[in-house]
Design a protein around this motif. Structure first.
Motif, short mmCIF file in Angstrom:
data_model
loop_
_atom_site.label_atom_id
_atom_site.label_comp_id
_atom_site.label_asym_id
_atom_site.label_seq_id
_atom_site.Cartn_x
_atom_site.Cartn_y
_atom_site.Cartn_z
N SER A 186 0.56 6.18 -13.66
CA SER A 186 0.41 7.54 -13.08
C SER A 186 -0.72 8.38 -14.00
CB SER A 186 1.75 8.60 -12.96
OG SER A 186 2.52 7.97 -12.03
N THR A 187 -1.36 7.80 -14.74
CA THR A 187 -2.49 8.32 -15.58
C THR A 187 -3.62 8.10 -14.68
OG1 THR A 187 -3.14 6.38 -16.86
CG2 THR A 187 -1.54 7.93 -17.77
N VAL A 188 -3.75 7.23 -13.72
CA VAL A 188 -4.95 6.99 -12.80
C VAL A 188 -4.65 6.83 -11.29
CG1 VAL A 188 -6.85 5.42 -12.30
CG2 VAL A 188 -6.36 5.64 -14.64
N GLY A 189 -4.91 7.81 -10.63
CA GLY A 189 -4.62 7.72 -9.02
C GLY A 189 -3.31 8.11 -8.80
N GLY A 233 0.50 7.94 -8.21
CA GLY A 233 1.36 6.72 -7.78
C GLY A 233 0.59 5.54 -7.15
N LEU A 234 -0.71 5.57 -6.88
CA LEU A 234 -1.40 4.41 -6.50
C LEU A 234 -1.31 3.12 -7.53
CD1 LEU A 234 -4.68 6.05 -4.96
CD2 LEU A 234 -2.82 5.41 -3.86
N PRO A 235 -1.10 1.99 -6.96
CA PRO A 235 -1.02 1.07 -8.04
C PRO A 235 -2.11 0.49 -8.55
CG PRO A 235 -0.72 0.08 -5.48
CD PRO A 235 -1.00 1.61 -5.39
N VAL A 236 -2.97 1.12 -9.18
CA VAL A 236 -4.11 0.74 -9.85
C VAL A 236 -3.90 0.17 -11.13
CG1 VAL A 236 -6.51 1.73 -10.54
CG2 VAL A 236 -5.31 2.78 -8.54
N ILE A 237 -3.49 0.91 -12.00
CA ILE A 237 -3.10 -0.01 -13.38
C ILE A 237 -2.47 -1.31 -13.20
CG2 ILE A 237 -2.07 0.37 -15.64
CD1 ILE A 237 -4.41 2.32 -15.26
N SER A 283 -16.02 -9.12 -1.44
CA SER A 283 -15.25 -8.19 -0.66
C SER A 283 -14.33 -7.72 -1.82
CB SER A 283 -14.83 -8.65 0.53
OG SER A 283 -14.15 -7.70 1.16
N PRO A 284 -14.26 -6.57 -2.08
CA PRO A 284 -13.44 -6.03 -3.25
C PRO A 284 -12.08 -6.06 -2.81
CG PRO A 284 -14.55 -4.42 -2.57
CD PRO A 284 -15.08 -5.46 -1.83
N LEU A 285 -10.98 -5.86 -3.96
CA LEU A 285 -9.76 -5.21 -3.58
C LEU A 285 -9.89 -3.97 -3.63
CD1 LEU A 285 -6.57 -5.57 -3.49
CD2 LEU A 285 -6.77 -5.49 -5.90
N VAL A 286 -9.48 -3.29 -2.42
CA VAL A 286 -9.39 -1.86 -2.23
C VAL A 286 -8.14 -1.13 -2.32
CG1 VAL A 286 -10.33 -0.09 -0.60
CG2 VAL A 286 -11.78 -2.16 -0.96
N ILE A 287 -7.85 -0.04 -2.98
CA ILE A 287 -6.68 0.54 -3.09
C ILE A 287 -6.86 2.09 -2.66
CG2 ILE A 287 -4.75 1.27 -4.21
CD1 ILE A 287 -5.03 -1.36 -6.00
N GLN A 288 -6.32 2.63 -1.65
CA GLN A 288 -6.66 3.95 -1.35
C GLN A 288 -5.28 4.69 -0.74
OE1 GLN A 288 -9.80 4.08 1.97
NE2 GLN A 288 -9.03 6.22 2.37
N GLY A 289 -5.57 6.04 -1.10
CA GLY A 289 -4.55 6.83 -0.75
C GLY A 289 -4.32 8.00 -1.69
#
Lengths: 378, 378
Positions: A163-166, A168-172, A345-351
């Motif tokens: 949760s430090t980045v984005g 709840g987005l599953p970035v880390i 083509s990158p892995l994209v996570i958005q929300g």
């Protein structure tokens, strides 16, 4: 047939603000769900900057007094959420907390930091020394001295900080998975501020910078002082966490951050009121010209962070209107991850990348992700 | 100072095809990286449909003979990858495998299924009974009888199957995190076939269906028989896994799947050669009309799966050109997840959703995610 409890996670929560209180509500409302999955989260302590509640017997709800009883509305509210009948408060003080938690620290504990202060770093490092787990929504302990970061992540299986980045987005989690699978990440590009995302997409629609900033503030999208968002430091902290995760031994002073206001219009030179009433309007023209210049090339402006092999850059970029970042509207966050597997083509996570509910949900998922370390002996 | 090994994961791999062999290469090439993180993956057995290699002493590399020695090129290649000097092969047979692995099964084991057969389900269920962990790239064991799925996920902390949906994309991990945090998922919409994603975006550009299918086949985007892709069953399997993960007690027969060819042009009625030479061209006109009708409304056609409270639908949908799915180009997968936290604007995950390298990287990340269950006793 009720599921046997396989894992019990004792949690001490630091920070009783919006995220902390949402987390406690989520923990309580998810108890039936978690019971079905054989996992139980026991909140054995809750503290904020003025008070701390510690339960030494989670079954009876009885709490032991350590020192300096002192009431705090937020901690009382937290105790009420948890449904305890007997609560005791002690002043938040690292030594006292360590004494109070020592039994749990030795037994294993998840120390959850939902505060927004650097002051917890000493306690977090002590928790690491005791072999405890930590879960952070607070970016600051990870963005101070590199040695602190190194210490906190030294037992990487015992720390979570999704949760430090984005929020709840599953970035880390995604970056960690990709690195662990031996797929080297070459670049991460992201729009990691909902506030600046909103500002940039409104500018694209032809609105004046000063109007957009005032609207963003009135909608509650900005910090009380909008300069805290416009200066880019919050984005820089998120970028630093990602860069360090990629193995870069850098600190905040190594990051090039473009502020959306010059220092002569900043908090050191004028009040927030003056900035909003007269300062910010002085930036309208130059911003309008930048938006137009980009538009003539079919591009849009976005406030992005870029983490690559040459370090970390943060600021306004001209991007194609039809790129993942260029298409972004409103306050959503987006992150593009480039690696061997995601090369062309990158892995994209958005929300949604902000909000107390979403951030707290991310912290709860992090705590649960530690459950294998807290399995009851057969 | 070398890091002490904290976790040792003994792995038996089933399936020595493209994904399995990439996985073995990744395991070997990541050994220095994993050593730094204090984790070691020891491959104690590798099998495919004709042969199985089992090492009973991972330190010496010595392997015990159980029954029916029989050579297999793929397994020999796998053994070479792993750098073993002494290898022994036994015919792949569930009873023999169980006997061969019994020591490891009792000690704890990760059974990794990179095959593409239903036949492994008995062995996987036996592994669950022994308290072993399983990691699957193979969709079939999860998409057979509901009871099998229920059994396989009964100890949910001991199973991972990220690569069954969208290859290495963090779809399952994200869905699992969101559910665990008490954020109920209301809907998942996705484009989960790289092949059909390619076909649909080529149709949008005005190409003929028959030409697009033939080009896709020549580029290696399709199965040897393109009808395997065009029938939608692969998408249906992925959708079923997601639906079951959301708690729906449904099976393949409950899913409404739109095939892109009618049964009179299908494999039961004509050969692949006839389908490509004359059959598929009969579909050009109707497809062209659908594309045009959508285009007049500013929409595009996409082959999507939709999992909601009313079940699971799979087929061609008209979607706004500027939606996440409508914007999709080429063979990328995209998944939109709607929940309380991601209500008005979904959590979107996009990227390459196929390929041996990416799929194997996802399986490796899954194996590593199990490491806390394999900690060495202090």
């Amino acid at each position: 047939m009720p599921t046997a409890v396989k894992s019990v996670l004792p949690v001490v929560l630091l920070g009783c603000g919006g995220v902390g209180r949402h987390l406690l509500h989520h923990i309580v409302s998810c108890r039936p769900l978690h019971a079905k999955q054989g996992v139980a989260i026991q909140v054995v302590g809750v503290g904020d900057s003025s008070s701390l509640l510690v339960a030494d017997d989670v079954h009876s709800g009885h709490c032991q007094l350590f020192k300096n009883p002192e009431a705090s509305g937020k901690v009382i509210e937290a105790a009420t959420t948890l449904g305890r009948s007997t609560v005791v408060f002690v002043t938040l003080n690292l030594d006292i907390l360590l004494t109070a938690c020592v039994t749990h620290l030795l037994l294993g504990l998840v120390l959850v930091d939902c505060s927004a202060t650097y002051d917890t770093v000493g306690l977090l490092k002590a928790a690491v020394d005791h072999g405890c787990c930590i879960a952070l929504a607070n970016k600051k302990p990870l963005t101070g001295a590199y040695e602190d970061f190194e210490k906190l992540v030294s037992n990487f299986r015992r720390i979570r900080f999704e949760s430090t980045v984005g929020a709840g987005l599953p970035v880390i989690a995604s970056v960690t998975r990709i690195i662990a699978s031996g797929d080297p990440i070459s670049r991460i590009v992201g729009s990691l501020s909902g506030t600046l995302g909103y500002v940039m997409s409104e500018l694209e629609d032809g609105k004046k910078f000063s109007e957009v900033v005032k609207t963003a503030k009135s909608l509650g999208y900005t910090e009380p002082d909008p300069c805290d968002d416009l200066g880019g430091m919050d984005v820089a902290r998120k970028a630093l966490i990602l860069a360090r995760l990629l193995g870069q031994r850098i600190s905040m002073e190594d990051i090039n951050v473009e502020s959306l206001y010059p220092s002569e219009l900043g908090p050191d030179a004028m009040s927030t009121k003056d900035f909003l009433e007269s300062g910010v309007a002085q930036l309208d023209r130059s911003m309008e010209e930048r938006v137009k210049a980009a538009s003539l090339k079919g591009n849009v402006l976005r406030y992005v962070c870029e983490i690559g092999s040459t370090g970390c850059q943060i600021g306004i970029r001209e991007l194609p209107k039809d790129s993942a970042l260029g298409r972004l509207r409103g306050s959503d966050n987006v992150v593009e991850i480039y690696s061997r597997c995601y090369e062309s083509s990158p892995l994209v996570i958005q929300g949604a990348g902000a909000g107390n509910d979403t951030t707290a949900a991310g912290v709860l998922a992090d705590i649960l992700d530690l459950q294998d370390l807290f399995q009851k002996k057969a």
